[in-house]
Enzyme design. Structure first.
Site, PDB file in Angstrom:
ATOM      1  N   SER A   1       0.836  -1.210   0.000  1.00 29.43           N
ATOM      2  CA  SER A   1       0.000   0.000   0.000  1.00 29.43           C
ATOM      3  C   SER A   1       0.864   1.251   0.000  1.00 29.43           C
ATOM      4  CB  SER A   1      -0.868  -0.031   1.259  1.00 29.43           C
ATOM      5  OG  SER A   1      -1.445   1.226   1.477  1.00 29.43           O
TER       6      SER A   1
ATOM      7  N   TYR B   1      -2.105  -1.627  11.020  1.00 30.15           N
ATOM      8  CA  TYR B   1      -2.341  -2.136   9.663  1.00 30.15           C
ATOM      9  C   TYR B   1      -1.202  -1.712   8.729  1.00 30.15           C
ATOM     10  CZ  TYR B   1      -3.842  -2.111   4.825  1.00 30.15           C
ATOM     11  OH  TYR B   1      -3.863  -2.274   3.463  1.00 30.15           O
TER      12      TYR B   1
ATOM     13  N   LYS C   1       2.116  -3.881   6.546  1.00 31.76           N
ATOM     14  CA  LYS C   1       2.569  -3.810   5.141  1.00 31.76           C
ATOM     15  C   LYS C   1       4.084  -3.570   5.087  1.00 31.76           C
ATOM     16  CE  LYS C   1      -1.372  -4.678   3.330  1.00 31.76           C
ATOM     17  NZ  LYS C   1      -1.607  -6.006   2.768  1.00 31.76           N
TER      18      LYS C   1
END
Ligand code: NAD
Ligand code: UFG
Length: 339
Positions: free
Chosen positions: A126, A151, A155
């Site tokens: 992302s 979150y 990544k």
């Protein structure tokens, strides 16, 4: 023989659209999903588009027995790993849920790839890893910043794991795709985004407001240093994003062992929240009920992608405009209203 591609999270928003793109490019998708954040209706929808029901394994890709049986029963030649939790807000309250699923599943997959001799992997990363880029557009060399949420941190950690695995010379060939803001739906309206509860993301909130599921959109701040004071993002049609995965897989097949690279997937254009609202009103013919509210804590002000690398490396270019994306998102919302 068609190449079998394991799609973890293939019933989800981006996974289901990518399954369609893979079939159209001559691959055979093998979907592994436990439907924790998706619905079986996505499989019905994508089957209608491709004209047959693909192999779907209902199971947890964080479960060693499930993964073992998938690799034993299917001659997998490549993997696209979508399966993950992605709710930023929830991740701040339940960080371990995110670390366990997002990191655990990647580690297990990489172990199984080594065991079963599968080399090719495309990973869902992302643009959140860039945070607020100091220079725009964000290139793949733009420094990553401390994650704003657990979150986002998953990544970054997953990307680090992929780098270390590549350095260990086990033969893997890996591409991490850093998505900007995926929106829209398949133009057939057979599949699209299915947000859980109140959408945190802009476009589903807009379409749900227009259809009457939400009373009003609140625009989070109009006093930023941008064209009209609202935040800027790079909104990419989900079918363009799906196509980038297909091209990434084909590219990986041509690379030497121990390959790792990172590619941005965006349009190269930034749009403000107000531009998105106005464009939506234009393509849908709806007047959107919206108000300006306070800033959302942690929001990036401006980000958009440099697409120079992905165009050069994969020959990929977006085909859909912002108008197309919002029209498809709206048609999908209209379709959902009839269910
Ligand atoms: P989604 O929630 O629609 O899809 C995720 C799918 O994975 C769901 O079908 C879910 O049931 C499945 N899943 C989750 N954990 C699983 C597990 N342990 N075993 C089996 N299946 C599991 O999300 P999405 O928008 O399609 O996102 C796909 C990937 O792209 C994610 O890794 C996400 O972090 C990443 N990503 C998404 C965005 C975005 O804005 N949508 C942006 C950047 C990156
Ligand atoms: N916005 C509003 N009102 C809303 C929802 C959003 O004004 O009700 C604004 C936000 O403030 C932001 C823009 O619309 O300026 C886009 O917001 P999104 O939440 O749709 O997207 P973000 O770029 O903020 O974040 C998303 C995902 C992240 C992911 C990131 C990059 O939520 O998980 O894209 O892929 F990391």
């Amino acid at each position: 023989m068609k190449q079998k591609i394991l799609i973890t999270g293939g019933a989800g928003y981006i996974g289901s659209h990518t399954a369609v793109a893979l079939v159209h490019a001559g691959f055979e998708p093998i979907i592994l999903d436990n439907f924790c954040t998706s619905e079986k209706s996505a499989i019905t929808g994508l089957s209608k588009i491709i004209g047959f029901t693909p192999i779907v394994i209902e199971g947890d890709c964080n479960d060693p027995q499930v993964i073992e049986s998938v690799f034993t029963n299917h001659e997998i030649q490549g993997i696209i790993h979508f399966a993950a939790f992605k709710a930023v807000g929830e991740s701040t309250k339940l960080p371990l849920k995110y670390y366990h699923n997002n990191i655990g599943s990647l580690v297990l997959l990489l172990q199984s790839m080594e065991k079963f001799g599968v080399k090719n992997l495309v990973f869902s990363s992302s643009c959140t890893v860039y945070g607020e880029p100091k220079i725009l557009p964000a290139t793949e060399d733009t420094p990553r910043q401390d994650a704003e949420s657990p979150y986002g941190n998953t990544k970054k950690i997953c990307e680090d794991i992929l780098v270390d695995v590549t350095k260990s010379q086990k033969g893997n060939k890996i591409i991490s795709l850093r998505y900007f803001n995926p929106i829209g739906a398949h133009p057939s309206s057979e599949i699209g985004e299915l947000p859980i509860g109140v959408p945190a993301n802009l476009v589903p909130f807009i379409t749900q407001t227009a259809i009457g599921k939400r009373e009003r959109l609140t625009i989070f701040g109009d006093d930023y240093d941008t064209l009209d004071g609202t935040c800027v993002r790079d909104y990419i049609h989900v079918m363009d994003l799906a196509d980038a995965h297909v091209k990434a897989l084909s590219y990986l097949a041509k690379q030497e062992d121990n390959f790792f690279d990172i590619l941005n997937v965006g349009t190269g254009n930034g749009n403000t929240v107000l531009e998105v609202v106005k464009t939506f009103e234009k393509v849908s013919g709806q007047n959107l009920n919206y108000q300006i509210g306070p800033r959302r804590p942690g929001d990036v002000v401006k980000t958009w992608a440099s697409t120079e690398k992905i165009t050069r490396v994969l020959g990929w270019k977006p085909q859909f405009t912002l108008e197309d994306s919002l029209r498809d998102a709206w048609n999908w919302e209209l379709k959902l209203a009839k269910r």
